[in-house]
Design an enzyme around this catalytic site. Structure first.
Site, PDB file in Angstrom:
ATOM      1  N   ASP A 113      62.627 -37.267 -10.535  1.00  0.00           N
ATOM      2  CA  ASP A 113      62.280 -38.684 -10.516  1.00  0.00           C
ATOM      3  C   ASP A 113      60.799 -38.758 -10.171  1.00  0.00           C
ATOM      4  O   ASP A 113      60.317 -38.005  -9.328  1.00  0.00           O
ATOM      5  CB  ASP A 113      63.104 -39.388  -9.433  1.00  0.00           C
ATOM      6  CG  ASP A 113      63.510 -40.789  -9.836  1.00  0.00           C
ATOM      7  OD1 ASP A 113      62.602 -41.572 -10.139  1.00  0.00           O
ATOM      8  OD2 ASP A 113      64.710 -41.096  -9.815  1.00  0.00           O
ATOM      9  N   ASP A 215      60.126 -43.983 -12.738  1.00  0.00           N
ATOM     10  CA  ASP A 215      60.664 -45.177 -12.098  1.00  0.00           C
ATOM     11  C   ASP A 215      59.918 -46.431 -12.567  1.00  0.00           C
ATOM     12  O   ASP A 215      58.685 -46.431 -12.654  1.00  0.00           O
ATOM     13  CB  ASP A 215      60.492 -44.997 -10.583  1.00  0.00           C
ATOM     14  CG  ASP A 215      61.258 -46.008  -9.774  1.00  0.00           C
ATOM     15  OD1 ASP A 215      62.484 -46.069  -9.901  1.00  0.00           O
ATOM     16  OD2 ASP A 215      60.603 -46.757  -9.001  1.00  0.00           O
ATOM     17  N   GLU A 278      62.250 -45.555 -17.113  1.00  0.00           N
ATOM     18  CA  GLU A 278      63.232 -46.554 -16.682  1.00  0.00           C
ATOM     19  C   GLU A 278      62.737 -47.937 -17.082  1.00  0.00           C
ATOM     20  O   GLU A 278      61.650 -48.350 -16.665  1.00  0.00           O
ATOM     21  CB  GLU A 278      63.424 -46.515 -15.163  1.00  0.00           C
ATOM     22  CG  GLU A 278      64.535 -47.456 -14.722  1.00  0.00           C
ATOM     23  CD  GLU A 278      64.429 -47.994 -13.309  1.00  0.00           C
ATOM     24  OE1 GLU A 278      65.441 -48.468 -12.784  1.00  0.00           O
ATOM     25  OE2 GLU A 278      63.320 -47.970 -12.720  1.00  0.00           O
ATOM     26  N   HIS A 339      72.432 -45.416  -9.999  1.00  0.00           N
ATOM     27  CA  HIS A 339      72.531 -45.729  -8.574  1.00  0.00           C
ATOM     28  C   HIS A 339      72.137 -47.169  -8.249  1.00  0.00           C
ATOM     29  O   HIS A 339      72.130 -47.538  -7.082  1.00  0.00           O
ATOM     30  CB  HIS A 339      71.635 -44.755  -7.797  1.00  0.00           C
ATOM     31  CG  HIS A 339      70.181 -44.932  -8.167  1.00  0.00           C
ATOM     32  ND1 HIS A 339      69.702 -44.666  -9.432  1.00  0.00           N
ATOM     33  CD2 HIS A 339      69.126 -45.384  -7.461  1.00  0.00           C
ATOM     34  CE1 HIS A 339      68.410 -44.944  -9.473  1.00  0.00           C
ATOM     35  NE2 HIS A 339      68.039 -45.379  -8.292  1.00  0.00           N
ATOM     36  N   ASP A 340      71.789 -47.943  -9.257  1.00  0.00           N
ATOM     37  CA  ASP A 340      71.355 -49.324  -9.023  1.00  0.00           C
ATOM     38  C   ASP A 340      72.358 -50.362  -9.495  1.00  0.00           C
ATOM     39  O   ASP A 340      72.119 -51.558  -9.333  1.00  0.00           O
ATOM     40  CB  ASP A 340      70.027 -49.590  -9.762  1.00  0.00           C
ATOM     41  CG  ASP A 340      68.876 -48.778  -9.194  1.00  0.00           C
ATOM     42  OD1 ASP A 340      68.870 -48.516  -7.984  1.00  0.00           O
ATOM     43  OD2 ASP A 340      67.979 -48.410  -9.976  1.00  0.00           O
TER      44      ASP A 340
HETATM   45  C1  GLC Z   1      64.075 -48.281  -9.575  1.00  0.00           C
HETATM   46  C2  GLC Z   1      65.044 -47.427  -8.802  1.00  0.00           C
HETATM   47  C3  GLC Z   1      65.563 -48.219  -7.651  1.00  0.00           C
HETATM   48  C4  GLC Z   1      64.395 -48.582  -6.760  1.00  0.00           C
HETATM   49  C5  GLC Z   1      63.317 -49.314  -7.545  1.00  0.00           C
HETATM   50  C6  GLC Z   1      62.024 -49.362  -6.785  1.00  0.00           C
HETATM   51  O1  GLC Z   1      64.694 -49.361 -10.170  1.00  0.00           O
HETATM   52  O2  GLC Z   1      66.039 -46.951  -9.647  1.00  0.00           O
HETATM   53  O3  GLC Z   1      66.554 -47.539  -6.934  1.00  0.00           O
HETATM   54  O4  GLC Z   1      64.825 -49.390  -5.701  1.00  0.00           O
HETATM   55  O5  GLC Z   1      63.030 -48.659  -8.752  1.00  0.00           O
HETATM   56  O6  GLC Z   1      61.430 -48.097  -6.741  1.00  0.00           O
END
Ligand code: GLC
Length: 544
Positions: A113, A215, A278, A339-340
């Protein structure tokens, strides 16, 4: 009605001609919750090393590891205080080197990540930047003078609730944070930031990591004029605060592709690495992130299975729109959970989660599987006093908003704490773990785990599934049927996304042989002119 998608792709029918990130399956490991070896209730890297057999038996090709960098953990590792070292909770840099070597020895890859939008407020860069208006890193973050009334510079809000600006006394200025105030946004218009972050990538690439999942890649640039975001007329009470405004000045800004292409150029200094982005964007917008000349992300994440309704018309339409909008030569991908977001087994129910797994692993495009989904883990039940997620703490009680529910520990066996730890884990196990665990499901040919193992094995065995073209055959009244084809290899997939029995005819499947059914019990059956598909069932039919 039969719908058609172009079956033609410029891709070779031989998986061996494709890079690993096209033909393979990606598995997300959430390190907090995979395996604890130190008895602190939190997973760690030696724990991942101890569980590699599970990944090998499942048959996945790559691990995407959520952040293990040094972090105060305000956002569970997405607040990085040192990009070049491992947080002691998870082990050491030497442990990570061991993980890279062990995965490689088994023919698997490691995707790290990478969290470039923001650092932790404890990162030395931010500490220095916040110390004065004249220090060498004074303009590494997004600092602004107050509005004339002394308040924040504009109406930008935090994704986690509240305003997106925090006052800093030493500078007498506000800084912007798209997420927590402990996660100040870097200024990606500053070339020194770009160069420093490229060096972070090189640090890991030289250690042998095989790529990055970047991210919130669509957040990196903000409107240089700092104009207000407009109100969202569709916002309704009960939705997160940030949706009150449309993020058009803070996300997906002109120029973002230059940054993505910059990351890609760094990866291309090394062999065979992958860049995943992402982004929660429309199909049209996410396709832009492949780059104008396919020089952007290899795989801009496609989250539409999590964002859109689960019905035959929608999913069939999604495939068609995606295939239509993909730039020539671009490779698709699909994600069912992370995980979100709430767990797929809870979003769709356990029976449809099997159908969804069949879709994910037979669709055209790289699948990303979230740890625990292979055993059908449902949402966790988190008592209020055990909530850890800062998003939930800031805005409690919004439906689907509590991310802890998808982050509960892996359930390995019926031993104490499900084999995850020797102590009470940081988040509670899902009730029923005594029977819903990897060991129990490995012994049961009808289990969700066995279904995943067989689907992945089929994907490997059939070039049509791994790298073939796709053509939607039917997408209505609960039935989604599509054909995958690579050279002589042809597979038809029929999925019942509803709760009613389907009786139909499908010429493309006539004479084929069922090699797997989602509910089981139909292996080897030869398909005739009429096909019956039970509620919540799915069929993979080999037609070559
Ligand atoms: C992304 C991650 C998430 C995090 C956010 C801020 O969406 O997947 O878990 O809280 O970024 O970094």
């Amino acid at each position: 009605m039969t719908q058609a998608t172009s079956p033609d792709t410029p891709f070779s029918p031989d998986p061996a001609d494709h890079p690993w990130w096209r033909r393979g399956v990606v598995y997300q490991v959430y390190p907090w919750s995979f395996q604890d070896t130190t008895g602190d209730g939190i997973g760690d890297i030696p724990g991942i090393l101890a569980r590699l057999d599970h990944l090998a038996e499942l048959g996945v090709d790559a691990v995407w590891l959520s952040p293990v960098y040094v972090s105060p953990m305000a956002d569970f590792g997405y607040d990085v205080a040192d990009y070049r070292d491992v947080d002691p909770r998870f082990g050491t840099l030497a442990d990570l080197d061991r993980l890279i070597a062990a995965l490689h020895a088994r023919g698997m890859k490691l995707i790290m990540d990478f969290v470039p939008n923001h650092t932790s407020d404890r990162h030395p860069w931010f500490v220095e930047s916040a110390s004065s208006r004249t220090n060498p890193r004074a303009d590494w973050y997004i600092w602004r003078d107050p509005a004339p009334d002394g308040g924040p510079p504009n109406n930008w809000r935090s994704m986690f609730g509240g305003i997106g600006w925090e006052w800093s006394q030493p500078r007498g200025q506000w800084y912007y944070h798209a997420f927590l105030k402990e996660q100040p946004d870097l200024d990606w218009r500053n070339p020194a930031v770009v160069a420093a972050m490229h060096d972070v990538l090189r640090f890991w690439l030289a250690r042998g990591v095989d790529g990055f999942r970047v991210d919130v890649i669509w957040h990196l640039l903000k409107d240089p004029a700092f104009r207000d975001n407009p109100p969202n007329p569709d916002w309704r009470p009960g939705e997160p605060e940030v949706r009150r405004i449309l993020q058009i000045m803070t996300c997906d800004q002109p120029g973002i592709l230059d940054l993505v292409e910059g990351f890609r150029r760094v990866l291309d200094e090394y062999d065979d690495r992958v860049l995943i982005g992402e982004l929660y964007l429309t199909i049209e917008r996410l396709c832009a992130y492949y780059g104008d000349h396919l020089d952007g992300a290899h795989l801009p994440f496609n989250f539409h299975l999590m964002m859109d309704p689960w019905d035959a018309e929608t999913v069939g339409g999604l495939i068609e729109e995606y295939e239509r909008r993909l730039p020539a030569g671009a490779w698709p991908n699909w994600v069912l959970g992370n995980h979100d977001n709430p767990r797929v087994a809870s979003r769709l129910g356990p029976a449809q989660a099997r159908v969804a797994a069949m879709f994910l692993l037979t669709a055209r495009g790289t699948p990303t599987l979230f740890q625990g989904d292979e055993i059908g883990l449902p949402n966790g039940v988190i008592p209020p006093e055990r909530v850890r997620d800062p998003q939930e703490k800031n805005e409690p009680g919004l439906p689907g908003h509590d991310r802890d529910i998808a982050r509960t520990p892996m359930q390995w066996d019926a031993g104490p704490f499900a084999g995850f730890s020797t102590v009470e884990p940081w988040l509670p196990l899902v009730p029923g773990w005594e029977t819903r665990n990897v060991a129990a499901q490995a012994a049961d040919p009808a289990s969700m785990l066995s279904l995943h193992r067989r689907l992945i094995a089929l994907r490997r065995a059939h070039p049509a599934l791994a790298v073939g073209s796709v053509r939607v055959l039917v997408a209505e009244a609960g039935l989604l049927a599509y054909e995958r084809r690579a050279g002589d290899d042809r597979v038809v997939v029929m999925l019942n996304l509803g709760g009613a029995l389907i009786e139909t005819r499908l010429a493309e499947a006539d004479g084929g042989q069922i090699v797997l059914s989602a509910r089981g019990g139909r292996d080897g059956e030869i398909v005739g002119a009429r096909i019956t598909l039970a509620a919540d069932d799915g069929l993979v039919i080999a037609c070559d």
